[in-house]
Design a protein around this motif. Structure first.
Motif, PDB file in Angstrom:
ATOM      1  N   ILE A  21      -7.198  23.659   8.533  1.00 34.84           N
ATOM      2  CA  ILE A  21      -6.119  23.790   9.527  1.00 34.84           C
ATOM      3  C   ILE A  21      -5.860  22.440  10.192  1.00 34.84           C
ATOM      4  N   VAL A  22      -6.949  21.757  10.568  1.00 34.42           N
ATOM      5  CA  VAL A  22      -6.813  20.429  11.169  1.00 34.42           C
ATOM      6  C   VAL A  22      -6.133  19.480  10.197  1.00 34.42           C
ATOM      7  N   GLY A  23      -6.560  19.511   8.917  1.00 34.83           N
ATOM      8  CA  GLY A  23      -5.980  18.613   7.924  1.00 34.83           C
ATOM      9  C   GLY A  23      -4.499  18.844   7.712  1.00 34.83           C
ATOM     10  N   ILE A  24      -4.088  20.099   7.629  1.00 35.65           N
ATOM     11  CA  ILE A  24      -2.666  20.408   7.410  1.00 35.65           C
ATOM     12  C   ILE A  24      -1.832  19.977   8.616  1.00 35.65           C
ATOM     13  N   ILE A  25      -2.323  20.255   9.814  1.00 32.22           N
ATOM     14  CA  ILE A  25      -1.583  19.856  11.026  1.00 32.22           C
ATOM     15  C   ILE A  25      -1.420  18.335  11.078  1.00 32.22           C
ATOM     16  N   LEU A  26      -2.513  17.618  10.807  1.00 31.56           N
ATOM     17  CA  LEU A  26      -2.455  16.154  10.845  1.00 31.56           C
ATOM     18  C   LEU A  26      -1.566  15.610   9.738  1.00 31.56           C
ATOM     19  N   ALA A  27      -1.576  16.245   8.561  1.00 34.08           N
ATOM     20  CA  ALA A  27      -0.720  15.793   7.468  1.00 34.08           C
ATOM     21  C   ALA A  27       0.753  15.951   7.832  1.00 34.08           C
ATOM     22  N   LEU A  38       1.931  15.938  10.874  1.00 36.17           N
ATOM     23  CA  LEU A  38       2.245  15.021  11.980  1.00 36.17           C
ATOM     24  C   LEU A  38       2.276  13.555  11.533  1.00 36.17           C
ATOM     25  N   TRP A  39       1.259  13.137  10.781  1.00 33.60           N
ATOM     26  CA  TRP A  39       1.096  11.714  10.468  1.00 33.60           C
ATOM     27  C   TRP A  39       1.647  11.330   9.096  1.00 33.60           C
ATOM     28  N   ARG A  40       1.537  12.263   8.134  1.00 29.82           N
ATOM     29  CA  ARG A  40       2.014  12.033   6.761  1.00 29.82           C
ATOM     30  C   ARG A  40       1.417  10.769   6.140  1.00 29.82           C
ATOM     31  N   ASN A  41       0.134  10.564   6.350  1.00 29.15           N
ATOM     32  CA  ASN A  41      -0.555   9.446   5.712  1.00 29.15           C
ATOM     33  C   ASN A  41      -2.024   9.807   5.510  1.00 29.15           C
ATOM     34  N   GLU A  42      -2.798   8.839   5.011  1.00 23.11           N
ATOM     35  CA  GLU A  42      -4.190   9.079   4.640  1.00 23.11           C
ATOM     36  C   GLU A  42      -5.098   9.417   5.818  1.00 23.11           C
ATOM     37  N   TRP A  43      -4.667   9.116   7.054  1.00 18.86           N
ATOM     38  CA  TRP A  43      -5.497   9.402   8.222  1.00 18.86           C
ATOM     39  C   TRP A  43      -5.656  10.900   8.460  1.00 18.86           C
ATOM     40  N   ALA A  44      -4.742  11.698   7.936  1.00 17.41           N
ATOM     41  CA  ALA A  44      -4.885  13.151   8.037  1.00 17.41           C
ATOM     42  C   ALA A  44      -6.137  13.615   7.306  1.00 17.41           C
ATOM     43  N   LEU A  45      -6.442  12.983   6.170  1.00 18.13           N
ATOM     44  CA  LEU A  45      -7.640  13.331   5.405  1.00 18.13           C
ATOM     45  C   LEU A  45      -8.902  12.904   6.147  1.00 18.13           C
ATOM     46  N   VAL A  46      -8.831  11.771   6.835  1.00 13.49           N
ATOM     47  CA  VAL A  46      -9.958  11.311   7.648  1.00 13.49           C
ATOM     48  C   VAL A  46     -10.254  12.322   8.758  1.00 13.49           C
ATOM     49  N   GLY A  47      -9.204  12.765   9.451  1.00 10.11           N
ATOM     50  CA  GLY A  47      -9.373  13.745  10.521  1.00 10.11           C
ATOM     51  C   GLY A  47      -9.943  15.053  10.018  1.00 10.11           C
ATOM     52  N   MET A  48      -9.500  15.492   8.840  1.00 10.28           N
ATOM     53  CA  MET A  48     -10.001  16.744   8.272  1.00 10.28           C
ATOM     54  C   MET A  48     -11.487  16.625   7.945  1.00 10.28           C
TER      55      MET A  48
END
Length: 501
Positions: free
Chosen positions: A159-165, A167-177
């Motif tokens: 859920i965190v990864g999808i939300i961040l993806a 919002l940010w649409r970059n590789e940092w979403a994967l870091v947050g997940m």
């Protein structure tokens, strides 16, 4: 005593399977959604940063906890010694990783990876805190609590990864997940283990664990290095796009193996540790584990091989179509998983991690030699070289387990043979359907029909190769359809118990 342990191990396998299947579903859904938002380059950059942290994590927290699981007589000083070592190593390695981040990024020719490496370094102290309570729960086969932790991580992190993806649409979403998954685990393990960190330990406690920890640590470091070598070479020579394309099949394979085989492999070490003086019972447990893992893994991997050309572009998007042949090679490699993963756990359980180290060292040498001849031909050639390497090391490991614990090579092969032949029949049926029944304008329906066909053919084929189990499975299906799921499950359990007898 042995019967109680086997029963407890069986319950642990079932609970671990629930957790892993939940993780698989959550991870798969998140990969599907995020892969359509991000690009292969984004995944490649994240993998570069994550690979930089993986080896330090193994050194700091991925090896020492095993001594808590393996040791017959365990004192509080042993537990505290493991905790102190893990925490100190994690802090030192995070600092070293931060200093080396620019050089690592330069090796990949990707300066943007530097801050990702530093942030992902937080995994190290988190892992150090997890290592002790996790080992305590594993030692006691308390997989009910581990299941709850894994399910929470499987729900919250995607859920965190999808939300961040979004919002940010970059590789940092994967870091947050990734970080969110680790934080959920550390909270869960501390809560359920009821363990409070303590620093009271002695040099004698350290000395009693050092022999096993060194051998086990070397074997796990070598295993990690072996896994990292192909991706590191791809990232340094072919770039982030090629690494992202290569990583998707690897990730899908790892998730499938985690759900299908890992429940049996996870308990192989504590069970082998408890049964190391009773070889007959240990052989029975190994036979049962390989057979059950094969019943799940073989049809999944062979079925995935057949449907991959249609499924991957359809599910993940056309940008991931180059991943298809790599994924097919990976699922062929997966056919060794039911035997190999259980064998490695048994080696550690009987106090022989040195054997794992020698197998892994051989694997690294083979990987280096094969990659030297194939990497210039692209990522598909690299995948073929890994297939050759795994075939050779499987032969070596099956021979060595026969030498160490007396479990014969022929018995290892026969344990999963019926599932393999039934799965082959299923695979041929699905391939014929995919090849000769046109998909028309509804490729998703066509793919769904092929999967349903495979699910129907497999138990029928299994009936001919394992008649007793096949009859019980078909009976269980009828009972389940009639609305009695508990009775259906009990029917399968009885069949498995009779098969093991």
């Amino acid at each position: 005593m042995a019967a109680n342990l086997l029963r407890k191990a069986g319950q642990a396998v079932a609970l671990n399977a629930i957790a892993n299947w939940t993780t698989l579903i959550g991870s798969f859904l998140s990969i599907v959604i995020i892969a359509r938002i991000l690009t292969p380059e984004d995944y490649g950059l994240f993998v570069m940063a994550l690979m930089s942290v993986v080896l330090p994590e193994v050194i700091a927290s991925g090896t020492l906890g095993d001594s808590i699981v393996q040791r017959k007589e365990l004192r509080p000083g042993h537990i505290n010694s493991v905790f102190l070592q893990s925490v100190m190593l994690s802090i030192v390695l995070w600092a070293l990783l931060t200093l080396l981040a620019p050089r690592i990024a330069a090796a990949f020719n990707e300066p943007s990876v530097v801050p990702m490496i530093v942030v992902l370094g937080a995994i190290l102290p988190i892992g150090a805190i997890i290592s002790v309570p996790s080992a305590i729960l594993q030692r006691d086969l308390r997989y009910k609590e581990i299941t709850v932790i894994d399910i929470l991580g499987a729900v919250i992190a995607p859920i965190v990864g999808i939300i961040l993806a979004l919002l940010w649409r970059n590789e940092w979403a994967l870091v947050g997940m990734e970080l969110s998954r680790r934080l959920v685990r550390v909270c869960g393990f501390l809560y359920f283990a009821k363990w409070v960190p303590d620093t009271r330990s002695s040099w004698f406690d350290f000395q009693e664990l050092i022999r096993f920890n060194l051998a086990n640590g070397i074997s796990k470091i070598l295993q990690t290095f072996d896994k990292m070598l192909p991706k590191t070479l791809i990232g340094m020579t072919l770039g982030s796009h090629a690494l992202g394309v290569f990583n998707l099949p690897d990730r899908l394979y790892q998730q499938a193996a985690q759900a299908l085989v890992a429940p049996f492999a996870a308990v192989s070490m504590p069970v082998a540790s408890a049964m190391q003086d009773n070889r007959e019972t240990l052989h029975k447990a190994m036979d049962s584990a390989i057979r059950m893992a094969a019943l799940l893994a073989y049809p999944t991997f062979l079925g995935a091989f057949v449907v991959a050309p249609s499924a991957i572009p359809l599910v993940f998007g056309e940008q991931w179509a180059p991943s298809v042949p790599i994924f097919q090679i990976y699922v062929i490699i997966g056919l060794r998983a039911p035997i190999n993963s259980i064998i490695l756990g048994v080696f550690r359980g009987v106090g022989r991690p040195d054997v794992v180290a020698w197998i892994t060292l051989t694997s690294i040498i083979l990987t280096a030699v094969l990659l030297a001849f194939t990497y210039q031909y692209g990522i598909v050639a690299i995948a073929f070289s890994l297939l050759a390497k795994h075939a050779i090391t499987l032969v070596l490991s099956t021979w060595l387990i026969q030498r160490v614990v007396g479990f014969s090579v022929m018995r290892q092969i026969l344990a999963g043979s019926s599932a393999f032949f039934a799965s082959s029949v299923m695979g041929i049926a699905v391939w014929l359907f995919m090849a000769f029944v046109p998909s028309g304008e509804h490729p998703l329906l066509h793919l769904t029909a092929a999967i349903i066909l495979g699910a129907l053919v497999y138990p029928i084929a299994l009936y001919f190769f394992m008649p007793r189990l096949g009859r019980h499975i078909l009976r269980a299906v009828r009972i389940f359809v009639s609305g009695r799921p508990r009775e259906a499950l009990q029917s399968v359990r009885n069949a498995i118990a009779q098969q093991d007898a």
